[in-house]
Scaffold this motif. Structure first.
Motif, PDB file in Angstrom:
ATOM      1  N   GLU A   1       0.832  -1.209   0.000  1.00 47.69           N
ATOM      2  CA  GLU A   1       0.000   0.000   0.000  1.00 47.69           C
ATOM      3  C   GLU A   1       0.861   1.251   0.000  1.00 47.69           C
ATOM      4  O   GLU A   1       0.582   2.207  -0.724  1.00 47.69           O
ATOM      5  CB  GLU A   1      -0.931   0.011   1.217  1.00 47.69           C
TER       6      GLU A   1
ATOM      7  N   ASN B   1       3.972   1.550  -1.111  1.00 45.76           N
ATOM      8  CA  ASN B   1       4.607   1.666  -2.423  1.00 45.76           C
ATOM      9  C   ASN B   1       3.633   2.213  -3.447  1.00 45.76           C
ATOM     10  O   ASN B   1       3.995   3.042  -4.285  1.00 45.76           O
ATOM     11  CB  ASN B   1       5.155   0.312  -2.888  1.00 45.76           C
ATOM     12  N   SER B   2       2.410   1.754  -3.399  1.00 42.25           N
ATOM     13  CA  SER B   2       1.382   2.223  -4.325  1.00 42.25           C
ATOM     14  C   SER B   2       1.111   3.708  -4.120  1.00 42.25           C
ATOM     15  O   SER B   2       0.990   4.470  -5.082  1.00 42.25           O
ATOM     16  CB  SER B   2       0.098   1.418  -4.140  1.00 42.25           C
ATOM     17  N   GLN B   3       1.011   4.138  -2.867  1.00 43.85           N
ATOM     18  CA  GLN B   3       0.765   5.546  -2.568  1.00 43.85           C
ATOM     19  C   GLN B   3       1.930   6.409  -3.039  1.00 43.85           C
ATOM     20  O   GLN B   3       1.721   7.488  -3.584  1.00 43.85           O
ATOM     21  CB  GLN B   3       0.532   5.746  -1.067  1.00 43.85           C
ATOM     22  N   ASN B   4       3.159   5.923  -2.845  1.00 43.04           N
ATOM     23  CA  ASN B   4       4.334   6.673  -3.292  1.00 43.04           C
ATOM     24  C   ASN B   4       4.355   6.803  -4.811  1.00 43.04           C
ATOM     25  O   ASN B   4       4.673   7.859  -5.343  1.00 43.04           O
ATOM     26  CB  ASN B   4       5.621   6.013  -2.800  1.00 43.04           C
ATOM     27  N   ARG B   5       4.014   5.734  -5.512  1.00 43.47           N
ATOM     28  CA  ARG B   5       3.964   5.789  -6.973  1.00 43.47           C
ATOM     29  C   ARG B   5       2.875   6.738  -7.440  1.00 43.47           C
ATOM     30  O   ARG B   5       3.060   7.517  -8.365  1.00 43.47           O
ATOM     31  CB  ARG B   5       3.743   4.395  -7.560  1.00 43.47           C
ATOM     32  N   ASP B   6       1.713   6.679  -6.773  1.00 40.76           N
ATOM     33  CA  ASP B   6       0.608   7.566  -7.130  1.00 40.76           C
ATOM     34  C   ASP B   6       0.990   9.025  -6.914  1.00 40.76           C
ATOM     35  O   ASP B   6       0.671   9.889  -7.722  1.00 40.76           O
ATOM     36  CB  ASP B   6      -0.650   7.232  -6.327  1.00 40.76           C
ATOM     37  N   SER B   7       1.688   9.279  -5.821  1.00 40.07           N
ATOM     38  CA  SER B   7       2.119  10.648  -5.512  1.00 40.07           C
ATOM     39  C   SER B   7       3.099  11.138  -6.571  1.00 40.07           C
ATOM     40  O   SER B   7       3.005  12.273  -7.029  1.00 40.07           O
ATOM     41  CB  SER B   7       2.761  10.692  -4.128  1.00 40.07           C
TER      42      SER B   7
ATOM     43  N   LEU C   1       3.287  10.119  -9.624  1.00 42.56           N
ATOM     44  CA  LEU C   1       2.528  10.293 -10.857  1.00 42.56           C
ATOM     45  C   LEU C   1       1.761  11.604 -10.829  1.00 42.56           C
ATOM     46  O   LEU C   1       1.732  12.333 -11.828  1.00 42.56           O
ATOM     47  CB  LEU C   1       1.564   9.115 -11.057  1.00 42.56           C
ATOM     48  N   ASP C   2       1.176  11.937  -9.688  1.00 39.08           N
ATOM     49  CA  ASP C   2       0.470  13.217  -9.546  1.00 39.08           C
ATOM     50  C   ASP C   2       1.410  14.383  -9.802  1.00 39.08           C
ATOM     51  O   ASP C   2       1.050  15.346 -10.490  1.00 39.08           O
ATOM     52  CB  ASP C   2      -0.147  13.354  -8.156  1.00 39.08           C
TER      53      ASP C   2
END
Length: 96
Positions: free
Chosen positions: A69, A71-77, A79-80
């Motif tokens: 979770e 790692n996913s949040q870091n990638r999403d951030s 990407l934003d």
């Protein structure tokens, strides 16, 4: 689709469940992974109590889930941030 009744064996105990038909495969696979992890822990450590093995298994899976979770949040951030930079570049480009 509908619910079906299944029996899942985890740590030598049978659990009757009612699940959605489309979830059956995932639930059976999850039970298989849990039993494999319990066997691995039992083989590698001098723990024989099923409750201890289950607790160790849950701890490992929960830790892995939390890491995934994050790692996913870091990638999403990231990407934003990239999308925001691209938006700024395009805005400046079209102002000219």
């Amino acid at each position: 689709m509908g619910e079906i009744s299944i029996k899942i064996n985890i740590a030598d105990r049978v659990y009757p469940l009612r699940v959605e038909t489309e979830e059956e495969e995932v639930i059976r696979y999850a039970a298989k992974l849990i039993n494999e992890k319990i066997k691995e822990l039992q083989d590698n450590y001098a723990v024989r109590d099923k409750q201890d093995l289950l607790s160790m298994c849950v701890l490992q899976y929960a830790t892995g889930m939390i890491k995934a979770e994050r790692n996913s949040q870091n990638r999403d951030s990231g990407l934003d941030d990239t999308i925001h930079e691209l938006d700024n570049l395009l805005t400046e480009f079209f102002k000219k």
